[in-house]
Motif scaffolding. Structure first.
Motif, PDB file in Angstrom:
ATOM      1  N   ASN A 137       0.817  -1.214   0.000  1.00 18.11           N
ATOM      2  CA  ASN A 137       0.000   0.000   0.000  1.00 18.11           C
ATOM      3  C   ASN A 137       0.850   1.262   0.000  1.00 18.11           C
ATOM      4  O   ASN A 137       0.381   2.339  -0.388  1.00 18.11           O
ATOM      5  N   LYS A 138       2.098   1.125   0.425  1.00 22.20           N
ATOM      6  CA  LYS A 138       3.023   2.254   0.395  1.00 22.20           C
ATOM      7  C   LYS A 138       3.974   2.163  -0.808  1.00 22.20           C
ATOM      8  O   LYS A 138       4.998   2.852  -0.859  1.00 22.20           O
ATOM      9  N   ASN A 139       3.619   1.287  -1.759  1.00 25.81           N
ATOM     10  CA  ASN A 139       4.413   1.086  -2.977  1.00 25.81           C
ATOM     11  C   ASN A 139       5.839   0.642  -2.686  1.00 25.81           C
ATOM     12  O   ASN A 139       6.754   0.902  -3.471  1.00 25.81           O
ATOM     13  N   ASN A 140       6.009  -0.036  -1.556  1.00 31.06           N
ATOM     14  CA  ASN A 140       7.319  -0.574  -1.207  1.00 31.06           C
ATOM     15  C   ASN A 140       7.341  -2.067  -1.558  1.00 31.06           C
ATOM     16  O   ASN A 140       7.329  -2.931  -0.682  1.00 31.06           O
ATOM     17  N   HIS A 141       7.362  -2.337  -2.857  1.00 26.64           N
ATOM     18  CA  HIS A 141       7.218  -3.716  -3.320  1.00 26.64           C
ATOM     19  C   HIS A 141       8.435  -4.576  -2.999  1.00 26.64           C
ATOM     20  O   HIS A 141       8.309  -5.789  -2.808  1.00 26.64           O
ATOM     21  N   GLU A 142       9.602  -3.957  -2.943  1.00 28.44           N
ATOM     22  CA  GLU A 142      10.805  -4.724  -2.622  1.00 28.44           C
ATOM     23  C   GLU A 142      10.703  -5.329  -1.225  1.00 28.44           C
ATOM     24  O   GLU A 142      11.029  -6.493  -1.011  1.00 28.44           O
ATOM     25  N   ARG A 143      10.232  -4.520  -0.265  1.00 31.79           N
ATOM     26  CA  ARG A 143      10.033  -5.031   1.092  1.00 31.79           C
ATOM     27  C   ARG A 143       8.973  -6.138   1.122  1.00 31.79           C
ATOM     28  O   ARG A 143       9.094  -7.116   1.862  1.00 31.79           O
ATOM     29  N   ALA A 144       7.929  -5.965   0.320  1.00 33.68           N
ATOM     30  CA  ALA A 144       6.872  -6.980   0.270  1.00 33.68           C
ATOM     31  C   ALA A 144       7.448  -8.319  -0.187  1.00 33.68           C
ATOM     32  O   ALA A 144       7.117  -9.373   0.375  1.00 33.68           O
TER      33      ALA A 144
END
Length: 272
Positions: free
Chosen positions: A144-151
Motif C-alpha cells: 500500500n506504500k508502494n514498497n514492493h521490494e520489502r513486500a
C-alpha cells in the motif's frame, strides 16, 4: 450481537450497542473488541476505533495476537499518516515489537538482515495461528506504500519460516500456485515472484509441465470473491498468460505453450 454487527460491517449498529453496553457497565471481551475494531477500521472510523480500544483496555481486556493482527490489518487500510498514527497508538500498547517492525520496514536505510532478525523475533513470540496473518498484513502495508521490494522480502521470510507451506505444489503434469491463504497484497507479491521464477526456468530451457495453474478459491465469502477478482486484475496488469478456467471458478490456468510464448514476447520487448 456485537460480534454479529461487527462481522457484518454494520458500524453504526455496532457502536450503538457498544455505547449501550458501556452505560450498563457490560464489559467487552477480547473477541467482541476484535470484531468491533475490525468493523470500525474497515469503515475508516479510526477515532471511534481508538476510543473502543482504550475503553476495552481500561476495563480489563488484554490484547491477544488476534486483536494485534486485527490492528495490523487496520494499519494496512490507512491512507493518511494521522490515521496510521492513531492505530499505532493502540498497537503500541498491545504489541510494541510489531510497531517497531512496521517502522523498520518503512525505513529505506534499514537492511534486509536487520528486517530478518526483527521479523524472526516477532514471529517467534506470536501464536502459531497468528503468524501467517501477521505476515500477510505486513506485506499489505508495504504494498500500500508502494514498497514492493520489502513486500517480496517479507514473502521470502514468510516462506523461509514455514508460514506458507502449501504455496507451491508440483506434479509431473502441473505446477500450481495456491494463494488461498494469502491476503490480496501477498497474493499479488506471490504471483510476481512466481512469474519471475518461471521466466528464468524457461530461459534456461529446463523441463516444464503441460499445465500451470493458480488457485484463489471460489467460496461465497466476500474475501474469496475479492481475492479472485483482484488476482485476475493483477494477472492482466502483468500481462501474464493465465486465463480464468471455464471448469473451475477461482482457478487461473496457462499451458506450457502459453508460458513459453509469453517469455519469448517478454524477452523481445526487453531487447527491443
Amino acid at each position: 450481537m456485537l460480534n454479529i454487527f461487527g462481522s457484518g460491517g454494520n458500524a453504526d449498529e455496532a457502536m450503538e450497542l457498544f455505547e449501550e453496553m458501556s452505560k450498563k457497565g457490560v464489559h467487552l471481551n477480547v473477541m467482541g473488541c476484535t470484531c468491533l475494531i475490525q468493523c470500525l477500521g474497515r469503515a475508516k472510523r479510526f477515532g471511534d476505533m481508538v476510543r473502543v480500544f482504550n475503553v476495552a483496555v481500561e476495563r480489563g481486556v488484554k490484547p491477544d495476537d488476534r486483536l494485534c493482527g486485527c490492528l495490523l490489518s487496520v494499519v494496512s487500510l490507512c491512507e493518511k499518516t494521522e490515521d496510521e498514527d492513531m492505530v499505532f497508538s493502540c498497537l503500541q500498547q498491545a504489541n510494541l515489537k510489531l510497531v517497531t517492525l512496521v517502522k523498520l520496514l518503512q525505513d529505506e536505510k534499514v537492511g534486509f538482515e536487520a528486517i530478518k532478525d526483527e521479523f524472526r523475533d516477532v514471529i517467534g513470540s506470536t501464536a502459531v495461528e497468528s503468524r501467517r496473518p501477521f505476515c500477510n498484513c505486513l506485506i499489505d502495508i508495504c504494498r500500500n506504500k508502494n514498497n514492493h521490494e520489502r513486500a517480496h522480502e517479507l514473502l521470502y521470510l514468510g516462506t523461509l519460516y514455514g508460514l506458507y507451506p502449501g504455496l507451491h505444489n508440483k506434479t509431473a503434469n502441473e505446477w500450481c500456485l495456491d494463494v488461498r491463504s494469502l491476503s490480496i497484497g501477498a497474493a499479488h507479491t506471490a504471483l510476481e515472484e512466481w512469474m519471475g521464477t518461471l521466466y528464468k526456468i524457461v530461459q534456461r530451457e529446463e523441463a516444464l509441465p503441460k499445465l500451470f495453474s493458480a488457485q484463489t478459491g471460489a467460496g461465497t465469502h466476500k474475501f474469496s470473491q475479492g481475492l479472485a477478482h483482484s488476482f485476475g486484475s493483477h494477472v492482466k496488469k502483468l500481462a501474464a498468460p493465465f486465463r480464468q478456467s471455464e471448469e473451475k471458478a477461482g482457478c487461473f490456468v496457462a499451458t506450457r505453450e502459453d508460458l513459453v510464448s509469453w517469455v519469448q514476447s517478454q524477452a523481445q520487448s526487453i531487447t527491443a
